[in-house]
Write a protein that holds these residues in place. Structure first.
Motif, PDB file in Angstrom:
ATOM      1  N   CYS A   1      11.426   4.560  -1.239  1.00 34.34           N
ATOM      2  CA  CYS A   1      12.528   5.513  -1.226  1.00 34.34           C
ATOM      3  C   CYS A   1      13.500   5.215  -2.374  1.00 34.34           C
ATOM      4  CB  CYS A   1      13.204   5.409   0.148  1.00 34.34           C
ATOM      5  SG  CYS A   1      14.884   5.922   0.251  1.00 34.34           S
ATOM      6  N   ILE A   2      13.864   3.936  -2.536  1.00 31.03           N
ATOM      7  CA  ILE A   2      14.762   3.569  -3.638  1.00 31.03           C
ATOM      8  C   ILE A   2      14.087   3.815  -4.983  1.00 31.03           C
ATOM      9  CG2 ILE A   2      15.914   1.617  -4.736  1.00 31.03           C
ATOM     10  CD1 ILE A   2      16.476   0.515  -2.042  1.00 31.03           C
ATOM     11  N   TYR A   3      12.786   3.499  -5.029  1.00 31.71           N
ATOM     12  CA  TYR A   3      12.063   3.662  -6.272  1.00 31.71           C
ATOM     13  C   TYR A   3      11.909   5.102  -6.682  1.00 31.71           C
ATOM     14  CZ  TYR A   3      10.913  -0.209  -8.792  1.00 31.71           C
ATOM     15  OH  TYR A   3      11.035  -1.225  -9.654  1.00 31.71           O
ATOM     16  N   SER A   4      11.551   5.962  -5.678  1.00 37.02           N
ATOM     17  CA  SER A   4      11.335   7.354  -6.051  1.00 37.02           C
ATOM     18  C   SER A   4      12.660   7.951  -6.493  1.00 37.02           C
ATOM     19  CB  SER A   4      10.729   8.145  -4.893  1.00 37.02           C
ATOM     20  OG  SER A   4      11.657   8.239  -3.853  1.00 37.02           O
TER      21      SER A   4
ATOM     22  N   GLY B   1      11.242  14.220   0.204  1.00 30.80           N
ATOM     23  CA  GLY B   1      10.598  13.874   1.473  1.00 30.80           C
ATOM     24  C   GLY B   1      10.573  12.371   1.695  1.00 30.80           C
ATOM     25  N   ILE B   2      10.113  11.637   0.668  1.00 34.85           N
ATOM     26  CA  ILE B   2      10.024  10.181   0.795  1.00 34.85           C
ATOM     27  C   ILE B   2      11.394   9.546   1.008  1.00 34.85           C
ATOM     28  CG2 ILE B   2       9.564   8.083  -0.497  1.00 34.85           C
ATOM     29  CD1 ILE B   2       7.105   9.054  -1.271  1.00 34.85           C
TER      30      ILE B   2
ATOM     31  N   LEU C   1       0.826  -1.212   0.000  1.00 31.85           N
ATOM     32  CA  LEU C   1       0.000   0.000   0.000  1.00 31.85           C
ATOM     33  C   LEU C   1       0.857   1.258   0.000  1.00 31.85           C
ATOM     34  CD1 LEU C   1      -2.973  -0.880   2.397  1.00 31.85           C
ATOM     35  CD2 LEU C   1      -3.011  -0.526  -0.080  1.00 31.85           C
ATOM     36  N   VAL C   2       1.862   1.289   0.897  1.00 30.08           N
ATOM     37  CA  VAL C   2       2.748   2.456   0.976  1.00 30.08           C
ATOM     38  C   VAL C   2       3.432   2.679  -0.374  1.00 30.08           C
ATOM     39  CG1 VAL C   2       4.883   3.334   1.996  1.00 30.08           C
ATOM     40  CG2 VAL C   2       3.174   2.250   3.454  1.00 30.08           C
ATOM     41  N   PHE C   3       3.915   1.580  -0.942  1.00 31.05           N
ATOM     42  CA  PHE C   3       4.647   1.636  -2.202  1.00 31.05           C
ATOM     43  C   PHE C   3       3.759   2.157  -3.336  1.00 31.05           C
ATOM     44  CE2 PHE C   3       6.467  -0.762  -5.899  1.00 31.05           C
ATOM     45  CZ  PHE C   3       7.586   0.035  -6.010  1.00 31.05           C
ATOM     46  N   ALA C   4       2.544   1.588  -3.436  1.00 29.61           N
ATOM     47  CA  ALA C   4       1.618   1.985  -4.495  1.00 29.61           C
ATOM     48  C   ALA C   4       1.199   3.443  -4.328  1.00 29.61           C
ATOM     49  CB  ALA C   4       0.389   1.080  -4.476  1.00 29.61           C
ATOM     50  N   GLY C   5       1.023   3.870  -3.069  1.00 31.13           N
ATOM     51  CA  GLY C   5       0.639   5.258  -2.807  1.00 31.13           C
ATOM     52  C   GLY C   5       1.658   6.234  -3.365  1.00 31.13           C
ATOM     53  N   MET C   6       2.938   5.914  -3.130  1.00 33.29           N
ATOM     54  CA  MET C   6       4.016   6.788  -3.613  1.00 33.29           C
ATOM     55  C   MET C   6       3.968   6.909  -5.132  1.00 33.29           C
ATOM     56  SD  MET C   6       7.312   7.179  -4.905  1.00 33.29           S
ATOM     57  CE  MET C   6       7.569   5.511  -5.352  1.00 33.29           C
ATOM     58  N   LEU C   7       3.824   5.769  -5.815  1.00 34.01           N
ATOM     59  CA  LEU C   7       3.799   5.803  -7.279  1.00 34.01           C
ATOM     60  C   LEU C   7       2.614   6.605  -7.796  1.00 34.01           C
ATOM     61  CD1 LEU C   7       4.830   2.224  -8.456  1.00 34.01           C
ATOM     62  CD2 LEU C   7       6.172   4.302  -8.398  1.00 34.01           C
ATOM     63  N   SER C   8       1.445   6.416  -7.156  1.00 31.07           N
ATOM     64  CA  SER C   8       0.267   7.090  -7.705  1.00 31.07           C
ATOM     65  C   SER C   8       0.309   8.597  -7.466  1.00 31.07           C
ATOM     66  CB  SER C   8      -1.022   6.477  -7.160  1.00 31.07           C
ATOM     67  OG  SER C   8      -0.893   6.262  -5.784  1.00 31.07           O
TER      68      SER C   8
ATOM     69  N   VAL D   1       8.320  17.685 -13.221  1.00 29.80           N
ATOM     70  CA  VAL D   1       9.501  16.968 -12.747  1.00 29.80           C
ATOM     71  C   VAL D   1      10.066  17.639 -11.498  1.00 29.80           C
ATOM     72  CG1 VAL D   1      11.855  16.325 -13.320  1.00 29.80           C
ATOM     73  CG2 VAL D   1      10.051  15.970 -14.979  1.00 29.80           C
ATOM     74  N   VAL D   2      10.170  18.971 -11.512  1.00 30.86           N
ATOM     75  CA  VAL D   2      10.736  19.655 -10.350  1.00 30.86           C
ATOM     76  C   VAL D   2       9.872  19.447  -9.106  1.00 30.86           C
ATOM     77  CG1 VAL D   2      11.336  21.883  -9.355  1.00 30.86           C
ATOM     78  CG2 VAL D   2      12.017  21.345 -11.674  1.00 30.86           C
ATOM     79  N   TRP D   3       8.543  19.563  -9.247  1.00 29.92           N
ATOM     80  CA  TRP D   3       7.702  19.401  -8.060  1.00 29.92           C
ATOM     81  C   TRP D   3       7.646  17.966  -7.575  1.00 29.92           C
ATOM     82  CZ3 TRP D   3       7.302  22.976  -4.877  1.00 29.92           C
ATOM     83  CH2 TRP D   3       7.271  24.310  -5.308  1.00 29.92           C
ATOM     84  N   ILE D   4       7.698  17.016  -8.515  1.00 27.09           N
ATOM     85  CA  ILE D   4       7.737  15.619  -8.103  1.00 27.09           C
ATOM     86  C   ILE D   4       9.020  15.370  -7.302  1.00 27.09           C
ATOM     87  CG2 ILE D   4       8.004  13.260  -8.950  1.00 27.09           C
ATOM     88  CD1 ILE D   4       6.022  14.025 -11.169  1.00 27.09           C
ATOM     89  N   HIS D   5      10.141  16.021  -7.730  1.00 29.81           N
ATOM     90  CA  HIS D   5      11.384  15.863  -6.981  1.00 29.81           C
ATOM     91  C   HIS D   5      11.234  16.356  -5.559  1.00 29.81           C
ATOM     92  CE1 HIS D   5      14.287  15.583 -10.610  1.00 29.81           C
ATOM     93  NE2 HIS D   5      13.495  14.551 -10.480  1.00 29.81           N
ATOM     94  N   VAL D   6      10.552  17.489  -5.393  1.00 22.85           N
ATOM     95  CA  VAL D   6      10.391  18.032  -4.054  1.00 22.85           C
ATOM     96  C   VAL D   6       9.629  17.022  -3.183  1.00 22.85           C
ATOM     97  CG1 VAL D   6       9.358  19.885  -2.700  1.00 22.85           C
ATOM     98  CG2 VAL D   6      10.539  20.413  -4.835  1.00 22.85           C
ATOM     99  N   PHE D   7       8.576  16.430  -3.742  1.00 17.90           N
ATOM    100  CA  PHE D   7       7.797  15.418  -3.033  1.00 17.90           C
ATOM    101  C   PHE D   7       8.671  14.202  -2.717  1.00 17.90           C
ATOM    102  CE2 PHE D   7       5.397  11.435  -4.136  1.00 17.90           C
ATOM    103  CZ  PHE D   7       4.756  11.265  -2.935  1.00 17.90           C
TER     104      PHE D   7
END
Length: 550
Positions: free
Chosen positions: A343-346, A193-194, A16-23, A184-190
């Motif tokens: 974390c590794i995935y993001s 955090g992760i 769930l945590v993993f899928a949440g990050m991707l979505s 891309v820049v805003w996704i990086h900011v998010f």
């Protein structure tokens, strides 16, 4: 070590945590693509040049912290000791040179692709050479970056390796081609955090499990892992103060000083002051990451100093030690291993999306626009998306090649060195040597690239001997032998594609060429390429000037 802990894989909460990050990441891309109205090509690629220092600095730091950093540095420290943290000094040198030498030139010109500079300074042909090398470097690098976390995840969770690779590639490509630069820049900011959350969960829990920092440092000290100062000037030794300060600075300069992916970012700042600030803030970020990864490496050593999972075949490659550690110490907290994987995935997602974006930008502005000047903004915007997708597919293909190459961090820094070194030499020639001309630049670049390619490929075929690498000892005395029957077979899925690389020539006699030239520390590849390019460029330029006058 109990028999039970190694059979632990993901539970529902982790997924769930993993899928949440991707979505969430995908949602940001979609939001910028649709809710913000149409984007011109300049907006898609540069964020409209309105960014401030902080988000840009976070974005720079975020892509610096790729999966390679998270998986690679701790395992290098585990195997070679904390001397790696001398990189803290290299970063200072890199940031100062970037902000005082390269940034002012690129910012003043306000260019999308650093290779536009090559055309302004030399000519079209050299711009094309630069572009081609950059595309080659980035596509190779992407392959390793996509392969790394997929390999780690496959080991830690039993998710199918190629399934993971293809999913990763598809998601990255999807959101780079949807939302463009701002997304891309805003996704990086998010994602920063992760990454921080995943990282800290391992560091904090690792420290708790090992009974405090003093225990960790004590274990590391007795295991010879606190080897900070090694001033051996021998260029053949893998890590010394000099290889890291000289080789490391130049290798990272090829990334921060001239790589379009990074220059594109600080060029998107609204003033030169903001651009410089973003680099200095990013320096603090890099230090933070280096400190965390060093600590992770020492936690790894402290945890496994009596039973090394790599030599006892519990993991098939050193780069899998971090996920192994995370599943080992976080097993009582459902959801946290999922956070570490996220974390590794993001980290992968942010690196790949930035690179795909930069590849699209370079292809459009260097290969397509010059040949078809009449194209409308709308067509260009669509072309951007199509090229993003093509590159995404190409990177997935490269991941197959990456699976044959050897230890992750070394492969990546070698790629940066072999291709980035000569490119850095080319830019330095243009910026620092007023009389350099296009003939000198062309001959210099070709020679530099040929020589760094020679040493790089030589080192892949005939890796240096262990006494050059100086790996520190790993012990398996404390392993509980009975646990082998219970744990599921970690190597069944991948064999050992890693530490000896697949291209190695085994039977050959060692010759002086191999023992000296091919054994050069991989951090010096960039230095060789850069110096050869500069020197040859200067000599040829002087010769052509003299011939002109006669």
């Amino acid at each position: 070590m109990g028999a039970q802990q190694l059979t632990r894989t993901f539970v529902v909460w982790d997924y769930l945590v993993f899928a949440g990050m991707l979505s969430i990441s995908a949602a940001i891309g979609v939001y910028y693509a649709f809710c913000r109205g149409g984007q011109t090509q300049k907006d898609f690629l540069m964020g409209g040049r309105k960014m401030t220092a902080l988000p840009v600095a976070l974005s720079l730091t975020s892509s610096f912290m790729s999966a390679i950093t998270i998986l690679g540095i701790p395992s290098e420290i585990y195997r070679f000791g904390a001397i790696f943290s001398m990189y803290g000094f290299s970063y200072i040198i890199m940031v100062v040179i970037t902000s005082e030498v390269f940034l002012p030139v690129f910012y003043k010109l306000g260019i999308t692709s650093t290779y536009e500079y090559l055309e302004l300074r030399f000519n079209k042909r050299i711009r094309l050479c630069g572009t081609a090398l950059f595309i080659l470097q980035t596509v190779l690098y992407m392959g390793v970056v996509i392969y790394a976390p997929a390999l780690a995840m496959n080991q830690a969770t039993g998710l199918n390796l190629w399934g993971t690779i293809i999913t990763t590639g598809v998601i990255c490509t999807f959101y780079s081609s949807m939302g463009g630069f701002k997304a891309v820049v805003w996704i990086h900011v998010f994602q920063v955090g992760i990454k921080m959350a995943g990282f800290f969960s391992v560091i904090i829990q690792g420290t708790v499990v090992q009974g405090g920092i003093s225990n960790i440092l004590n274990d590391s000290y007795h295991g010879g892992r606190l080897n900070f100062w090694d001033f051996n000037p021998n260029p053949l030794q893998r890590y010394t103060f000099w290889t890291i300060i000289i080789g490391g600075s130049i290798t990272w300069l090829t990334v921060f000083g001239i790589s379009p992916a990074q220059v594109q970012r600080y060029n998107a700042c609204k003033s030169r002051f903001h651009a410089k600030m973003s680099l200095y803030i990013n320096l603090i970020g890099c230090w933070g990451i280096l400190a965390c990864t060093t600590l992770c490496g020492l936690v790894l050593y402290s945890r496994y100093h009596e039973c090394d999972p790599w030599t006892s075949k519990k993991v098939s490659a050193p780069d899998q030690l971090m996920p192994y550690l995370a599943l080992d110490i976080l097993q009582d907290f459902p959801g946290l291993p999922g956070l570490f994987v996220a974390c590794i995935y993001s980290a992968t997602l942010s690196t790949v999306s930035a690179s795909v974006n930069a590849l699209a930008a370079v292809t459009i502005s260097d290969l397509i626009k010059p040949h078809f000047p009449s194209l409308s903004e709308k067509t260009l915007s669509q072309l951007c998306k199509v090229t993003s997708m093509l590159y995404g597919a190409l990177c997935i293909g490269m991941a197959a090649l990456a699976s044959l190459m050897g230890a992750l961090l070394q492969v990546v820094l070698s790629i940066f060195g072999i291709i980035g070194g000569p490119l850095l030499g080319l830019f330095s020639l243009g910026i620092l040597v007023p009389f350099a001309n296009s003939m000198g630049a062309l001959v210099g670049l070709t020679t530099g690239f040929a020589i760094s390619l020679w040493v790089g490929i030589g080192a892949q075929l005939y890796p240096p001997l262990p006494e050059r690498n100086l790996p520190l000892s790993l012990i398996t005395d404390g392993c509980n032998v009975t646990s082998f029957h219970h744990q599921r077979n970690w190597n069944a899925t991948t064999g050992t594609p890693f530490s000896p690389n697949a291209f190695q020539v085994h039977s050959a006699e060692r010759t002086p060429l191999m023992d000296n030239w091919y054994s050069l520390s991989f951090l010096y590849f960039s230095t060789v390429g850069m110096l050869v390019t500069l020197l040859v460029g200067i000599i040829v330029s002087l010769l052509t000037v003299l011939l002109m006058e006669h």
